[in-house]
Design a protein around this motif. Sequence first.
Motif, PDB file in Angstrom:
ATOM      1  N   SER A   1       0.805  -1.229   0.000  1.00 50.14           N
ATOM      2  CA  SER A   1       0.000   0.000   0.000  1.00 50.14           C
ATOM      3  C   SER A   1       0.832   1.270   0.000  1.00 50.14           C
ATOM      4  O   SER A   1       0.303   2.354  -0.239  1.00 50.14           O
ATOM      5  CB  SER A   1      -0.920   0.015   1.227  1.00 50.14           C
ATOM      6  N   HIS A   2       2.140   1.162   0.220  1.00 49.56           N
ATOM      7  CA  HIS A   2       2.996   2.341   0.253  1.00 49.56           C
ATOM      8  C   HIS A   2       3.261   2.836  -1.175  1.00 49.56           C
ATOM      9  O   HIS A   2       3.866   2.112  -1.972  1.00 49.56           O
ATOM     10  CB  HIS A   2       4.342   2.026   0.909  1.00 49.56           C
ATOM     11  N   PRO A   3       2.873   4.056  -1.501  1.00 49.37           N
ATOM     12  CA  PRO A   3       3.167   4.575  -2.849  1.00 49.37           C
ATOM     13  C   PRO A   3       4.676   4.675  -3.103  1.00 49.37           C
ATOM     14  O   PRO A   3       5.160   4.311  -4.170  1.00 49.37           O
ATOM     15  CB  PRO A   3       2.511   5.959  -2.852  1.00 49.37           C
ATOM     16  N   VAL A   4       5.395   5.184  -2.114  1.00 51.52           N
ATOM     17  CA  VAL A   4       6.856   5.284  -2.216  1.00 51.52           C
ATOM     18  C   VAL A   4       7.435   4.675  -0.939  1.00 51.52           C
ATOM     19  O   VAL A   4       7.661   5.378   0.051  1.00 51.52           O
ATOM     20  CB  VAL A   4       7.320   6.744  -2.381  1.00 51.52           C
ATOM     21  N   PRO A   5       7.689   3.372  -0.936  1.00 51.21           N
ATOM     22  CA  PRO A   5       8.135   2.714   0.299  1.00 51.21           C
ATOM     23  C   PRO A   5       9.594   2.997   0.607  1.00 51.21           C
ATOM     24  O   PRO A   5      10.381   3.311  -0.296  1.00 51.21           O
ATOM     25  CB  PRO A   5       7.941   1.224  -0.024  1.00 51.21           C
TER      26      PRO A   5
ATOM     27  N   HIS B   1      10.094 -11.106  13.983  1.00 49.45           N
ATOM     28  CA  HIS B   1      10.622 -10.006  13.193  1.00 49.45           C
ATOM     29  C   HIS B   1      10.802 -10.438  11.725  1.00 49.45           C
ATOM     30  O   HIS B   1      11.266 -11.545  11.453  1.00 49.45           O
ATOM     31  CB  HIS B   1      11.982  -9.559  13.735  1.00 49.45           C
ATOM     32  N   HIS B   2      10.419  -9.560  10.823  1.00 50.23           N
ATOM     33  CA  HIS B   2      10.645  -9.734   9.391  1.00 50.23           C
ATOM     34  C   HIS B   2      11.290  -8.465   8.841  1.00 50.23           C
ATOM     35  O   HIS B   2      11.068  -7.366   9.367  1.00 50.23           O
ATOM     36  CB  HIS B   2       9.329  -9.965   8.638  1.00 50.23           C
ATOM     37  N   LEU B   3      12.052  -8.641   7.803  1.00 50.84           N
ATOM     38  CA  LEU B   3      12.594  -7.488   7.087  1.00 50.84           C
ATOM     39  C   LEU B   3      11.785  -7.301   5.810  1.00 50.84           C
ATOM     40  O   LEU B   3      11.708  -8.199   4.965  1.00 50.84           O
ATOM     41  CB  LEU B   3      14.068  -7.699   6.737  1.00 50.84           C
ATOM     42  N   ALA B   4      11.157  -6.140   5.685  1.00 51.85           N
ATOM     43  CA  ALA B   4      10.435  -5.781   4.460  1.00 51.85           C
ATOM     44  C   ALA B   4      11.406  -5.038   3.555  1.00 51.85           C
ATOM     45  O   ALA B   4      12.026  -4.054   3.969  1.00 51.85           O
ATOM     46  CB  ALA B   4       9.232  -4.906   4.797  1.00 51.85           C
ATOM     47  N   VAL B   5      11.554  -5.508   2.325  1.00 54.09           N
ATOM     48  CA  VAL B   5      12.529  -4.940   1.393  1.00 54.09           C
ATOM     49  C   VAL B   5      11.825  -4.469   0.127  1.00 54.09           C
ATOM     50  O   VAL B   5      11.001  -5.203  -0.446  1.00 54.09           O
ATOM     51  CB  VAL B   5      13.617  -5.968   1.018  1.00 54.09           C
ATOM     52  N   TYR B   6      12.150  -3.255  -0.284  1.00 52.45           N
ATOM     53  CA  TYR B   6      11.676  -2.748  -1.573  1.00 52.45           C
ATOM     54  C   TYR B   6      12.840  -2.786  -2.553  1.00 52.45           C
ATOM     55  O   TYR B   6      13.845  -2.095  -2.373  1.00 52.45           O
ATOM     56  CB  TYR B   6      11.157  -1.319  -1.437  1.00 52.45           C
TER      57      TYR B   6
ATOM     58  N   TYR C   1       9.820  -4.389  -6.872  1.00 54.01           N
ATOM     59  CA  TYR C   1       9.276  -5.593  -6.232  1.00 54.01           C
ATOM     60  C   TYR C   1       9.450  -5.463  -4.717  1.00 54.01           C
ATOM     61  O   TYR C   1      10.467  -4.960  -4.245  1.00 54.01           O
ATOM     62  CB  TYR C   1      10.004  -6.845  -6.749  1.00 54.01           C
ATOM     63  N   ARG C   2       8.444  -5.957  -3.974  1.00 56.40           N
ATOM     64  CA  ARG C   2       8.468  -5.872  -2.516  1.00 56.40           C
ATOM     65  C   ARG C   2       8.431  -7.272  -1.910  1.00 56.40           C
ATOM     66  O   ARG C   2       7.639  -8.118  -2.348  1.00 56.40           O
ATOM     67  CB  ARG C   2       7.281  -5.040  -2.024  1.00 56.40           C
TER      68      ARG C   2
END
Length: 270
Positions: A215-219, A231-236, A242-243
């Motif tokens: 949902s982030h336009p500019v993550p 804990h997770h690492l979210a990567v753009y 790709y996310r």
Amino acid sequence: MTIYKLLSASEALVADQWQKLQPPGDSKAYRLLKEAGFFIWRTGQLYRFEDYLVRPSADRAVDVRTSWCDENGEEASGARQTLSRIRDTLRSEEKKKLIQVASAQLEFIASTGQCEEFHDYLKTFYRKPPPVIARFDTRDEAESWLRNVPEPPSSAYILVGNEYLEVFYSRERGVRALRRDYALERFIEAVTSRGLPAPAASFDTHAEAAAWWKSHPVPPLCVFVHIAGEHHLAVYHKKIDYRSLHPISILDDWRREQERIAEQEKERSR
């Protein structure tokens, strides 16, 4: 001389000669020049740069000072000026060519329109997960791409699913290969070595976290989140838009791999 040896010889000569003019460790221009070489290598462009070097000089002409982003223009101009001064002090044509190779790295980045990407690299490379150039659902798809792409990157990272693989290509030996690489695990290990960062958000399920991340336009390039207590690492992955989400429990596999390698070394030394 291979492109690897050429760049190594050029870097060594520049370091030696620059030291005679000014301490390289105190020079922003010198640091920019070194990072330009790292950028070309880390983005898998060694052979692209090699091809650039053999083009006629008229085709490679570029105004480095005006082509670079404002943040790096002064350093790029300063690096070229110092390289020009070094070149003027040398008598050996071979050494002069090695100095020109160093200068050509700045020209290459500018002439291929990569100044903005290089600027992003300078800001984020050592603080964010390594960038990837492509993603595939399966290893077979990745292997097929590597076999059929006309000129693979000299080295680069791709994603297969959510796992990092390293692409290796040797033009001299005609070798193309993929290997499992623990680049993301090494990054997570480094940033969590002093404790787990506070999560940016918490979710009960992976689906909720994935929806939030999309949902982030500019993550941001990466951020930690909590999913079902882990804990997770979210990567753009900006280059391929790709996310991904990665549980930090992947460190367990990395540590087991380190133990396996250590055991192999012990066996060899007996």
